[in-house]
Motif scaffolding. Structure first.
Motif, PDB file in Angstrom:
ATOM      1  N   ALA A 126       0.827  -1.208   0.000  1.00 47.60           N
ATOM      2  CA  ALA A 126       0.000   0.000   0.000  1.00 47.60           C
ATOM      3  C   ALA A 126       0.863   1.260   0.000  1.00 47.60           C
ATOM      4  O   ALA A 126       0.551   2.245  -0.686  1.00 47.60           O
ATOM      5  N   ARG A 183      -3.270  -1.078  -4.271  1.00 49.04           N
ATOM      6  CA  ARG A 183      -4.431  -1.331  -3.435  1.00 49.04           C
ATOM      7  C   ARG A 183      -4.461  -2.829  -3.141  1.00 49.04           C
ATOM      8  O   ARG A 183      -4.824  -3.627  -4.000  1.00 49.04           O
ATOM      9  N   GLU A 227      -3.894  -4.530  -6.665  1.00 49.40           N
ATOM     10  CA  GLU A 227      -4.459  -3.717  -7.755  1.00 49.40           C
ATOM     11  C   GLU A 227      -3.611  -2.481  -7.942  1.00 49.40           C
ATOM     12  O   GLU A 227      -3.195  -1.831  -6.974  1.00 49.40           O
TER      13      GLU A 227
END
Length: 338
Positions: free
Chosen positions: A306, A311, A329
């Motif tokens: 992160a 994500r 992601e």
């Protein structure tokens, strides 16, 4: 040509060869690593053709849990993973190796959602080409575009960065654990930018008991020892070195405060080694630090990802909690349809 001229020409040729060796990636790194204290060398230099073949053998050993555990996770969750990766993706595998694991994922895609391209990246050119040709034969409709290079060098991945379409990275085997913390952050930040609009599937080894880790890196057949010592054999072949592999011993142990397995080559006696024209003195017990293999917690790795701009998405693990596979992601300003 006179005898004196022949000697001068030979000496000039030897100087040019030594200069080329010293300026090669392996030469520069090994000479720098032997000159510092403590001595060390990056683990990517394990992987000449012989080293790659030895690592394939390591992955089949009963003590070495990461490969079979990761494969089990992939087999059990392949459909879900393929759904995350999306339709008609360009899949880039970093440190591709034998290409065994990507086959599990390729088989999970419905024909109308199959990947458009597969781009394996590996530092061992010979091993990579053999693996890529085998994959082409097994998947004739898949475009396979191998890149022989170092995925830690952005200039060698320009073609991937400029490629259109949805891009998905695959980084298996917990190779990310071989990086320093700074290298991990740098790799993830570059990957996030390169894969924007897609994502990264990454295998991550988990923190566990020291005995399991010790056995995994000190197998009873001595294959890991041969893999470690092959670094010296490679240096002899490529860098005009005169290492005596029998004068060094493989050592691997779990450094619990650092949450990493360390591998070293330990000098068994006082000796002097010549590499590319330079001499290096070893006392008995002196080591060359050849690899770190960091272990993570699931939440700890998600926090690292992160912070690098990903994500964190689904995480798949085995029942014993030995290993994990993370879907990360990679957001973009303009989302790419999945």
């Amino acid at each position: 040509m006179s005898g004196t001229s022949e000697i001068k020409a030979l000496q000039e040729g030897e100087r040019e060869l030594l200069l080329a060796i010293r300026e090669s990636d392996f030469g520069r790194n090994l000479l720098a690593g032997l000159s510092r204290s403590p001595r060390s060398i990056a683990p990517k230099f394990f992987y000449d053709a012989t080293g790659s073949a030895l690592f394939d053998r390591i992955c089949e050993l009963p003590e070495y849990y990461p490969t079979r555990t990761e494969l089990d996770i992939l087999h059990s969750n392949a459909s879900q993973i393929a759904e995350q990766m999306g339709a008609h993706a360009n899949i880039i595998e970093f440190g591709a190796g034998s290409l065994e694991k990507i086959r599990v994922l390729l088989d999970a895609f419905p024909p109308d959602r199959a990947p458009d391209r597969f781009i394996p990246v590996d530092i061992s050119a010979e091993h990579l080409e053999d693996s890529a040709q085998s994959l082409r034969s097994a998947y004739p409709c898949l475009e396979v575009l191998p890149i022989a290079g170092d995925y830690m060098k952005p200039e060698q991945l320009v073609d991937i960065e400029e490629m259109g379409g949805r891009k998905v990275g695959f980084f298996s085997g917990s190779t990310i654990g071989n990086f320093t913390p700074n290298e991990t952050t740098a790799f993830l930040r570059r990957a996030q930018k390169m894969l924007a609009g897609g994502g990264l599937l990454v295998g991550v080894d988990l923190v566990k008991d020291a005995q399991t880790l010790h056995q995994a890196y000190n197998d009873s057949e001595g294959v890991t020892a041969a893999f470690n010592l092959n670094l010296l054999v490679r240096a002899n072949a490529e860098l005009q070195a005169d290492f005596d592999p029998d004068g060094f011993m493989h050592q691997a142990f779990y450094n619990e405060p650092m949450q990493r397995v360390e591998m070293h080559l330990v000098s068994l006696r006082r000796q002097t080694v010549r590499v590319a024209g330079y001499n290096f003195r070893f006392e008995e017990g002196d080591t060359i630090h050849t690899e770190n293999s960091h272990k993570f917690t699931v939440e700890g790795f998600r926090e690292i990802a992160a912070a690098a701009g990903f994500r964190p998405g689904p995480v798949w693990t085995d029942d014993a909690g030995l290993f994990s596979i993370h879907w990360l992601e990679s957001p973009s300003a303009t989302p790419v349809p999945r």
